[in-house]
Each structure stands twice: as structure tokens, then as C-alpha cells.
Design a protein around this motif. Sequence first.
Motif, PDB file in Angstrom:
ATOM      1  N   ALA A 111      -7.864  12.714  11.990  1.00  0.00           N
ATOM      2  CA  ALA A 111      -6.827  13.696  11.636  1.00  0.00           C
ATOM      3  C   ALA A 111      -5.601  13.014  11.031  1.00  0.00           C
ATOM      4  O   ALA A 111      -5.022  13.507  10.058  1.00  0.00           O
ATOM      5  CB  ALA A 111      -6.431  14.512  12.861  1.00  0.00           C
ATOM      6  N   THR A 112      -5.219  11.876  11.586  1.00  0.00           N
ATOM      7  CA  THR A 112      -4.026  11.196  11.065  1.00  0.00           C
ATOM      8  C   THR A 112      -4.320  10.528   9.716  1.00  0.00           C
ATOM      9  O   THR A 112      -3.470  10.522   8.828  1.00  0.00           O
ATOM     10  CB  THR A 112      -3.482  10.177  12.086  1.00  0.00           C
ATOM     11  N   ASP A 113      -5.532  10.014   9.547  1.00  0.00           N
ATOM     12  CA  ASP A 113      -5.939   9.444   8.249  1.00  0.00           C
ATOM     13  C   ASP A 113      -5.894  10.501   7.153  1.00  0.00           C
ATOM     14  O   ASP A 113      -5.422  10.240   6.041  1.00  0.00           O
ATOM     15  CB  ASP A 113      -7.388   8.926   8.324  1.00  0.00           C
ATOM     16  N   THR A 114      -6.407  11.675   7.477  1.00  0.00           N
ATOM     17  CA  THR A 114      -6.440  12.759   6.484  1.00  0.00           C
ATOM     18  C   THR A 114      -5.027  13.106   6.021  1.00  0.00           C
ATOM     19  O   THR A 114      -4.779  13.270   4.821  1.00  0.00           O
ATOM     20  CB  THR A 114      -7.124  14.012   7.087  1.00  0.00           C
ATOM     21  N   ALA A 115      -4.097  13.192   6.976  1.00  0.00           N
ATOM     22  CA  ALA A 115      -2.714  13.518   6.620  1.00  0.00           C
ATOM     23  C   ALA A 115      -2.095  12.400   5.785  1.00  0.00           C
ATOM     24  O   ALA A 115      -1.393  12.647   4.803  1.00  0.00           O
ATOM     25  CB  ALA A 115      -1.893  13.766   7.875  1.00  0.00           C
ATOM     26  N   ALA A 116      -2.375  11.155   6.161  1.00  0.00           N
ATOM     27  CA  ALA A 116      -1.811  10.013   5.429  1.00  0.00           C
ATOM     28  C   ALA A 116      -2.331  10.016   3.992  1.00  0.00           C
ATOM     29  O   ALA A 116      -1.561   9.824   3.041  1.00  0.00           O
ATOM     30  CB  ALA A 116      -2.174   8.704   6.131  1.00  0.00           C
ATOM     31  N   THR A 117      -3.618  10.262   3.814  1.00  0.00           N
ATOM     32  CA  THR A 117      -4.204  10.278   2.472  1.00  0.00           C
ATOM     33  C   THR A 117      -3.614  11.415   1.649  1.00  0.00           C
ATOM     34  O   THR A 117      -3.296  11.255   0.466  1.00  0.00           O
ATOM     35  CB  THR A 117      -5.742  10.458   2.567  1.00  0.00           C
ATOM     36  N   CYS A 118      -3.455  12.562   2.284  1.00  0.00           N
ATOM     37  CA  CYS A 118      -2.871  13.725   1.624  1.00  0.00           C
ATOM     38  C   CYS A 118      -1.499  13.376   1.040  1.00  0.00           C
ATOM     39  O   CYS A 118      -1.197  13.695  -0.111  1.00  0.00           O
ATOM     40  CB  CYS A 118      -2.770  14.848   2.652  1.00  0.00           C
ATOM     41  N   PHE A 119      -0.676  12.680   1.818  1.00  0.00           N
ATOM     42  CA  PHE A 119       0.654  12.304   1.335  1.00  0.00           C
ATOM     43  C   PHE A 119       0.593  11.163   0.330  1.00  0.00           C
ATOM     44  O   PHE A 119       1.333  11.160  -0.647  1.00  0.00           O
ATOM     45  CB  PHE A 119       1.582  11.970   2.512  1.00  0.00           C
ATOM     46  N   ALA A 120      -0.290  10.211   0.558  1.00  0.00           N
ATOM     47  CA  ALA A 120      -0.394   9.083  -0.373  1.00  0.00           C
ATOM     48  C   ALA A 120      -0.775   9.586  -1.757  1.00  0.00           C
ATOM     49  O   ALA A 120      -0.258   9.103  -2.773  1.00  0.00           O
ATOM     50  CB  ALA A 120      -1.425   8.082   0.146  1.00  0.00           C
ATOM     51  N   ASN A 121      -1.658  10.588  -1.801  1.00  0.00           N
ATOM     52  CA  ASN A 121      -2.136  11.096  -3.087  1.00  0.00           C
ATOM     53  C   ASN A 121      -1.040  11.736  -3.934  1.00  0.00           C
ATOM     54  O   ASN A 121      -1.158  11.803  -5.151  1.00  0.00           O
ATOM     55  CB  ASN A 121      -3.267  12.118  -2.871  1.00  0.00           C
ATOM     56  N   ILE A 122       0.015  12.210  -3.285  1.00  0.00           N
ATOM     57  CA  ILE A 122       1.120  12.816  -4.042  1.00  0.00           C
ATOM     58  C   ILE A 122       1.734  11.786  -4.987  1.00  0.00           C
ATOM     59  O   ILE A 122       2.174  12.110  -6.076  1.00  0.00           O
ATOM     60  CB  ILE A 122       2.223  13.334  -3.073  1.00  0.00           C
ATOM     61  N   LYS A 151       1.966   2.278  -2.762  1.00  0.00           N
ATOM     62  CA  LYS A 151       1.467   3.329  -1.870  1.00  0.00           C
ATOM     63  C   LYS A 151       2.398   3.333  -0.676  1.00  0.00           C
ATOM     64  O   LYS A 151       2.533   2.348   0.024  1.00  0.00           O
ATOM     65  CB  LYS A 151       0.062   2.983  -1.393  1.00  0.00           C
ATOM     66  N   ILE A 152       3.040   4.433  -0.465  1.00  0.00           N
ATOM     67  CA  ILE A 152       4.077   4.383   0.553  1.00  0.00           C
ATOM     68  C   ILE A 152       3.617   4.930   1.887  1.00  0.00           C
ATOM     69  O   ILE A 152       4.253   4.730   2.890  1.00  0.00           O
ATOM     70  CB  ILE A 152       5.335   5.127   0.096  1.00  0.00           C
ATOM     71  N   GLN A 183       7.078  10.070   7.175  1.00  0.00           N
ATOM     72  CA  GLN A 183       8.474   9.975   6.737  1.00  0.00           C
ATOM     73  C   GLN A 183       8.685   8.822   5.765  1.00  0.00           C
ATOM     74  O   GLN A 183       9.703   8.753   5.091  1.00  0.00           O
ATOM     75  CB  GLN A 183       9.394   9.818   7.951  1.00  0.00           C
ATOM     76  N   GLY A 184       7.714   7.904   5.709  1.00  0.00           N
ATOM     77  CA  GLY A 184       7.865   6.759   4.828  1.00  0.00           C
ATOM     78  C   GLY A 184       9.012   5.881   5.283  1.00  0.00           C
ATOM     79  O   GLY A 184       9.445   5.948   6.430  1.00  0.00           O
ATOM     80  N   ASP A 185       9.530   5.110   4.356  1.00  0.00           N
ATOM     81  CA  ASP A 185      10.608   4.185   4.661  1.00  0.00           C
ATOM     82  C   ASP A 185      11.881   4.941   5.057  1.00  0.00           C
ATOM     83  O   ASP A 185      12.321   5.849   4.358  1.00  0.00           O
ATOM     84  CB  ASP A 185      10.883   3.355   3.405  1.00  0.00           C
ATOM     85  N   ALA A 186      12.456   4.527   6.176  1.00  0.00           N
ATOM     86  CA  ALA A 186      13.658   5.200   6.668  1.00  0.00           C
ATOM     87  C   ALA A 186      14.824   5.070   5.689  1.00  0.00           C
ATOM     88  O   ALA A 186      15.732   5.895   5.674  1.00  0.00           O
ATOM     89  CB  ALA A 186      14.044   4.630   8.025  1.00  0.00           C
TER      90      ALA A 186
END
Length: 377
Positions: free
Chosen positions: A211-222, A260-261, A290-293
Motif C-alpha cells: 500500500a505504501t509503495d503504491t502511494a509512493a509510485t503514484c506521487f513519484a509519477n507526477i 525522483k523525490i 511530503q518530500g523534502d521538508a
Amino acid sequence: MSKTIILALLLAQIITLAFAASSVTCGTHPLLNKVQSSVNSLIATDTSGKAKTKSDALFKSFTNAKPSSKSAADLGVCSAYAGQNSCCDKNIVKLIDQAALQKAKPIQTKSTVFQKFTNIYAAQANKLCSKYITNGPVTADAILKNAALTSFQALKTSQATCKINFAKALTSFTRGALCTVCSGVDKVNDYVNAQGQLKVTQDSVNQFVSATDTAATCFANIFTGDAFKATINELNGKYISDATCASSVLTKIQTVFTNKIIQNSDGNGGKLCKGTTVFGNNAACESLLQGDANLESNNSRLLRSEDDEMFRLLDASAAPDAVVDPSGVSVYTTSSTDSSIDENGSNISTSFDNVSTTSSEIIKAALALISLLALAF
Ligand SMILES: *[C@@H]1O[C@H](CO)[C@@H](O)[C@H](O)[C@H]1NC(C)=O
Ligand SMILES: *[C@@H]1O[C@H](CO)[C@@H](O)[C@H](O)[C@H]1NC(C)=O
Ligand SMILES: *[C@@H]1O[C@H](CO)[C@@H](O)[C@H](O)[C@H]1NC(C)=O
Ligand SMILES: *[C@@H]1O[C@H](CO)[C@@H](O)[C@H](O)[C@H]1NC(C)=O
């Protein structure tokens, strides 16, 4: 009934009550302290202190409880432990369910890299191209509400779903961890190894990691290649009337988001969201989207520079406190309460109102005692 018999029954009743109260088995449950302190930190946001008062009372009853086999209905969200000699009752599992939901609120109120991107775009467009913005300055709020930006709006919708699913993964993981306190006193030594680490099933770890991988990939793809360029060009086309200036904004934004953030990676071959940091500090995972603070505080800064890498590694260094074991427990427990999780956390309402602190077992025993007393005198 003769008074002697009644007095004998009374005595038996008193002994039962005293025995239940002095039982040490529940009070020495090896997961009690970890779970209690996790619950307390989750409910700390309830400034009225009501949740804390209830939590204290319920853990006190837990400590004094007599372990007994509980039905799935009694154990609610923690029904995985039904049939075991559990110290939980239906109120403590309600507390656990609400405390787990509380995990999502502070996470949803934080900006993800998508919101940060929108803010940064507005700031850069105004900074570099103010002359070419009609009805300027452009604001992130206006962008987010602009229905004419069809690709951007589609992206906004899809990232919201990813953000919600990520928060649900975290609440499920938290709930699974808290429910371990309901494991039977007769079984718990099978669930905790000699080093005090919780044994967790591979399946439940996989559910969380997936589940966390899917969310990370979803954001990375943006933020990858052509898709990202197309998003920026759509915004430029809408807000900036000069092509050369628009191009400088494109370059600038691409530079800010160069690498890739979002990666579910600790930079060392492991995941940031491992599924084996159950009670320990999981902040690096929780803040993944949230990426880099420092992203917004300094737009020119490249992400995942050496400093960031170091920061992430330190942050991710929280030692796993669980091990995968086939005889372990599930640390992934979903609940219907998670349906209140929305993109920004404003719909998440935790309520401790229906968590009662009166133990039904003690009430039953006390009622029996009162009726015997009534008969006797
Ligand atoms: C932003 O980054 C640049 C280049 O790395 C640096 O010169 C500048 O001082 C930074 N500004 C702030 C406010 O941190
Ligand atoms: C708000 O929460 C309720 C449950 O409390 C849920 O049924 C509803 O779908 C949620 N709405 C949104 C917009 O997430
Ligand atoms: C959260 O989103 C809802 C609708 O999506 C909006 O009505 C509300 O104002 C937002 N709350 C915050 C704190 O941004
Ligand atoms: C609390 O219990 C009452 C009565 O059973 C019910 O109507 C209400 O929806 C419950 N509230 C929550 C937050 O579960």
C-alpha cells in the motif's frame, strides 16, 4: 435459602472478586506498556483530556482483568484474537480503533509534494514572469480551483486518492500494532521473541509495504519526464502570455524537482515504510509523501542532495522492533472508521464518547453481590 448458604455464597463471590482484582497475568502482558504508551501519544491531540482519562481507566481495568476467552464480537476490530485468553473488552478495542484513526489526522493536514509543487509554481511564475501574467499574481488556490486545467485537475483528483490510501495504510498498520495487546496471555510468548521483538506475519507486512509503495509510485509519477513537463506547460499556457518567459519557468520548476523525490527507499536497499517498525519511530515513512521538508523554504535547492540523504538515513535508522515470523500476528487491521479519512483531514472525526470505562464484568459481579446481600439481610 438459609443464611449460612447465603453467607457461603457471599464469601465465594468476594473471593472471586478479590482474585480477579489481584490477578497479575494481564498486568504483566508483555505488550501492555508499548501499546499503552502508543495509545497515549496518539490521543495526546485531544486537548480536553477526556480521551486520556478514559484511556487511563481502561488500561487500569485491563491490568486488573482476569484473562478469558472472548468472542469476535467482544473484540471488535481486534477480533483476530477471538478465542484466546484475552484481557481486552469491547471498550478498550473501541479506544484502540479511535486511537488508530487519530494517526491519520496530523499526516493529512501536512502538504504533500503535490501541494508544494502548486505553491512553488505560483511563486516562480510570479517571480520570473510577473509582466506576462494577466490578472496576476497567480495563486496556488486559484490554480487548484481552475476547472479549465483539465490535466492538472485529473492529477489533483488522483493524487488525493493516493494520499488517502496512504493514510489508510498507516492507520491499519497502527491499529494492527495496538490490537496486539488483545493477544491471549497464553499465546503472547509465541508472539514475542527472546529479544522482546514482536513477531509479525509476512502477509501483513506485505499489505503495508504494498500500500505504501503504491502511494509512493503514484506521487513519484507526477514528477517524471514528459508527464511533469506537460503539467507545467498546461499551467504556463493558462497563466503566462510570453513563450520565452514560460519556458524559463518550465526549466526552473524542472530543476527544483530534478530527482525522483518520492521513493519508498531508505537509500540503503531498504524501504522507508518497512512494516517492521511497529512501536518505534516511523516518522520517515509517515512523512514520505511530503518530500523534502525544505522544499518550499528554498525553491532553488535540489532535492535528495547529500544533506537530505543523510537526514533521511538518520531518520530512517529507527531500528525495526519486529521480525517476520510465520507464527506471528497481523499488523494490518482495517476498520470501517477509516472511511472518514479525506484528503486534508478535516472530515476525520475521532470520538471517544462511545468508549465506556465501566467494566461489565465488575458490574455483573457487584450486582450479584448486592442481590445476595439483599437476600441475607
Ligand atoms: C537557498 O539556496 C541557495 C543556493 O543553494 C542559497 O544560496 C541560499 O542562501 C538559500 N536561501 C535560503 C533562504 O536558505
Ligand atoms: C466523511 O466521513 C464519513 C464517516 O464519518 C464518511 O462516510 C464520508 O464518506 C466522509 N466524507 C468524505 C468526503 O471523505
Ligand atoms: C478540506 O477540504 C474540504 C473539501 O475538500 C474543504 O471544504 C475544507 O475547507 C478543507 N479544509 C482545510 C483545513 O483545508
Ligand atoms: C454512539 O452510540 C450511539 C448509540 O448507540 C450511536 O447512535 C452513535 O452513532 C455512536 N457514535 C459514534 C461516534 O460511534
